[in-house]
Design a protein around this motif. Structure first.
Motif, PDB file in Angstrom:
ATOM      1  N   PRO A  65       1.467  -0.726 -12.269  1.00 48.58           N
ATOM      2  CA  PRO A  65       1.978   0.185 -11.242  1.00 48.58           C
ATOM      3  C   PRO A  65       1.055   0.282 -10.037  1.00 48.58           C
ATOM      4  O   PRO A  65      -0.160   0.416 -10.185  1.00 48.58           O
ATOM      5  CB  PRO A  65       2.076   1.533 -11.971  1.00 48.58           C
ATOM      6  N   VAL A  66       1.634   0.171  -8.843  1.00 52.29           N
ATOM      7  CA  VAL A  66       0.897   0.379  -7.592  1.00 52.29           C
ATOM      8  C   VAL A  66       0.989   1.857  -7.228  1.00 52.29           C
ATOM      9  O   VAL A  66       2.084   2.418  -7.178  1.00 52.29           O
ATOM     10  CB  VAL A  66       1.459  -0.490  -6.457  1.00 52.29           C
ATOM     11  N   SER A  67      -0.163   2.483  -6.983  1.00 54.31           N
ATOM     12  CA  SER A  67      -0.213   3.907  -6.658  1.00 54.31           C
ATOM     13  C   SER A  67      -0.370   4.107  -5.155  1.00 54.31           C
ATOM     14  O   SER A  67      -0.863   3.214  -4.447  1.00 54.31           O
ATOM     15  CB  SER A  67      -1.390   4.569  -7.380  1.00 54.31           C
ATOM     16  N   PRO A  68       0.041   5.254  -4.632  1.00 51.20           N
ATOM     17  CA  PRO A  68      -0.242   5.555  -3.227  1.00 51.20           C
ATOM     18  C   PRO A  68      -1.744   5.532  -2.975  1.00 51.20           C
ATOM     19  O   PRO A  68      -2.539   5.924  -3.839  1.00 51.20           O
ATOM     20  CB  PRO A  68       0.318   6.977  -3.049  1.00 51.20           C
ATOM     21  N   GLY A  69      -2.124   5.033  -1.799  1.00 54.41           N
ATOM     22  CA  GLY A  69      -3.538   4.944  -1.461  1.00 54.41           C
ATOM     23  C   GLY A  69      -3.922   3.536  -1.059  1.00 54.41           C
ATOM     24  O   GLY A  69      -3.065   2.690  -0.787  1.00 54.41           O
ATOM     25  N   PRO A  70      -5.216   3.227  -1.028  1.00 55.26           N
ATOM     26  CA  PRO A  70      -5.675   1.914  -0.573  1.00 55.26           C
ATOM     27  C   PRO A  70      -5.214   0.788  -1.489  1.00 55.26           C
ATOM     28  O   PRO A  70      -5.207   0.920  -2.710  1.00 55.26           O
ATOM     29  CB  PRO A  70      -7.209   2.042  -0.610  1.00 55.26           C
ATOM     30  N   GLU A  88       0.710 -18.019  -2.166  1.00 53.90           N
ATOM     31  CA  GLU A  88       0.550 -16.988  -3.189  1.00 53.90           C
ATOM     32  C   GLU A  88      -0.013 -15.731  -2.533  1.00 53.90           C
ATOM     33  O   GLU A  88      -0.831 -15.814  -1.613  1.00 53.90           O
ATOM     34  CB  GLU A  88      -0.415 -17.472  -4.270  1.00 53.90           C
ATOM     35  N   ALA A  89       0.410 -14.567  -3.013  1.00 52.97           N
ATOM     36  CA  ALA A  89      -0.154 -13.302  -2.540  1.00 52.97           C
ATOM     37  C   ALA A  89      -0.340 -12.369  -3.723  1.00 52.97           C
ATOM     38  O   ALA A  89       0.482 -12.357  -4.651  1.00 52.97           O
ATOM     39  CB  ALA A  89       0.730 -12.655  -1.480  1.00 52.97           C
ATOM     40  N   ARG A  90      -1.423 -11.591  -3.666  1.00 51.57           N
ATOM     41  CA  ARG A  90      -1.720 -10.632  -4.732  1.00 51.57           C
ATOM     42  C   ARG A  90      -1.944  -9.252  -4.136  1.00 51.57           C
ATOM     43  O   ARG A  90      -2.580  -9.128  -3.087  1.00 51.57           O
ATOM     44  CB  ARG A  90      -2.958 -11.055  -5.515  1.00 51.57           C
ATOM     45  N   ALA A  91      -1.445  -8.243  -4.815  1.00 52.93           N
ATOM     46  CA  ALA A  91      -1.721  -6.852  -4.454  1.00 52.93           C
ATOM     47  C   ALA A  91      -2.744  -6.318  -5.451  1.00 52.93           C
ATOM     48  O   ALA A  91      -2.520  -6.360  -6.663  1.00 52.93           O
ATOM     49  CB  ALA A  91      -0.449  -6.020  -4.502  1.00 52.93           C
ATOM     50  N   VAL A  92      -3.871  -5.822  -4.938  1.00 52.46           N
ATOM     51  CA  VAL A  92      -4.996  -5.420  -5.785  1.00 52.46           C
ATOM     52  C   VAL A  92      -5.347  -3.965  -5.520  1.00 52.46           C
ATOM     53  O   VAL A  92      -5.459  -3.543  -4.360  1.00 52.46           O
ATOM     54  CB  VAL A  92      -6.230  -6.321  -5.515  1.00 52.46           C
ATOM     55  N   GLN A  93      -5.521  -3.208  -6.584  1.00 54.89           N
ATOM     56  CA  GLN A  93      -6.035  -1.842  -6.507  1.00 54.89           C
ATOM     57  C   GLN A  93      -7.100  -1.663  -7.583  1.00 54.89           C
ATOM     58  O   GLN A  93      -6.905  -2.081  -8.725  1.00 54.89           O
ATOM     59  CB  GLN A  93      -4.921  -0.811  -6.701  1.00 54.89           C
TER      60      GLN A  93
END
Length: 271
Positions: A65-70, A88-93
Motif C-alpha cells: 500500500p502507498v500511503s499519503p506523504g513522500p 521500468e518505474a518503481r514507487a518507493v516509500q
C-alpha cells in the motif's frame, strides 16, 4: 484537496528520480488509489521516450500500500530499440518498493495485417439516465470524490448482484478543475480506468475488502481527440474467481465507440 492536474504536474521533465508528495483524499481503504499511482508512474516513464512512440502496453504490480506523504519514483530505460522502448518505474516509500510498472512504447510499423477493433455495443441507457455511484464519507473510497462512475448494467458494490458484468460511463468529477486546460491524455485515462471497483465486490452482500494484485493495460487507439469533458464507456467481465483470487477483463471505448484500451486485472478477495 489536490486536483488531478496539480498532482501530475509534480512530474514535469525527464529525471531519473522524482520526489512526489502523495496527497490525501485519494484513498482506497488503507492505500492510495492505485489508478493515481499508475498514472504517476506512466507519466514519469513517458518523459524518457520519444513522442512518436505511443504507449502499447503497461503492466503494474501492486506490491504494497502507498500511503499519503513522500514517495520516490525511480525510472529506468531497459532498452531503446529501433522501434520499441521498454521502460521500468518503481514507487518507493520508506526504502520499500510499493508499486512497479513496466511499459512498452512503440512507433507505428507498416503491415499487411489490418483487423479493425470491435466498436462499443449499443448502450441500453444514455449517460444522462445512468445511476451514479455517490461519494459517501466513510462508506465509499475517498477517491470517489474525484471520479464519476455511472452504471448501465451490473450492481453497485455489496449489492449481492448475480451479474458477471459491469457496464457504465466514467469521467472526472469537476472536469475543468481536475484537468485544468490540458488535453486529456493517457495519464488521465489510466487513472480513470482503475476507478471501477472489482466486479467481485458487486456480488458480495456486505462490505469486505478486495484489492488489485496485478494490472495489465493494452492501448489500442490514439486518444488525441478526447477532451476533459468526454464520457468514456467501460465494460468489465469476470473470467474466473476462486480461492480468494479473481481475474477480470474490461474494454474501454471513446464517446464515438472506438476501442481505446483493454484492461486485465488479478484481484485478491477477502470475503
Amino acid at each position: 484537496m489536490q486536483r488531478f492536474h496539480e498532482i501530475i504536474k509534480q512530474i514535469a521533465s525527464q529525471q531519473q528520480e522524482y520526489d512526489i508528495q502523495v496527497p490525501e483524499h485519494w484513498g482506497q481503504g488503507r492505500a492510495t488509489f492505485g489508478g493515481l499511482i499508475g498514472g504517476i508512474l506512466y507519466r514519469a516513464m513517458r518523459f524518457h521516450v520519444d513522442q512518436d512512440r505511443r504507449i502499447r502496453s503497461l503492466n503494474i504490480s501492486f506490491v504494497g500500500p502507498v500511503s499519503p506523504g513522500p514517495m520516490q519514483v525511480i525510472v529506468n530505460v531497459l532498452r531503446n530499440g529501433g522501434s520499441v522502448t521498454h521502460v521500468e518505474a518503481r514507487a518507493v516509500q520508506n526504502d520499500q518498493v510499493q508499486c512497479m510498472a513496466l511499459a512498452s512504447f512503440g512507433s507505428d510499423r507498416e503491415s499487411s495485417i489490418e483487423v479493425p477493433a470491435k466498436r462499443a455495443p449499443e448502450a441500453r441507457i444514455p449517460v444522462e439516465e445512468a445511476k451514479e455511484l455517490p461519494y459517501i464519507k466513510g462508506v465509499t473510497p475517498e477517491f470517489v470524490q474525484q471520479i464519476r462512475m455511472r452504471w448501465i448494467d451490473g450492481g453497485f458494490p455489496f449489492s449481492g448482484s448475480q451479474s458477471n458484468i459491469i457496464d457504465g460511463y466514467m469521467q472526472f468529477r469537476d472536469q475543468a478543475e481536475q484537468l485544468d486546460d490540458q488535453a486529456f491524455d493517457e495519464t488521465a485515462l489510466i487513472t480513470l480506468i482503475d476507478g471501477w471497483p472489482p466486479i467481485q465486490l458487486s456480488k458480495m452482500k456486505k462490505p469486505s475488502p478486495a484489492s488489485s494484485l496485478t494490472w495489465a493495460l493494452e492501448f489500442i487507439q490514439p486518444i488525441e481527440n478526447l477532451t476533459k469533458d468526454s464520457w468514456l464507456r467501460y465494460q468489465v467481465d469476470i473470467d474466473h474467481s476462486h480461492n480468494g483470487y479473481g481475474q477480470n477483463h474490461a474494454q474501454i471505448w471513446s464517446e464515438s465507440g472506438e476501442l481505446l484500451a483493454i484492461s486485465r486485472q488479478t484481484v485478491t478477495v477477502f470475503g
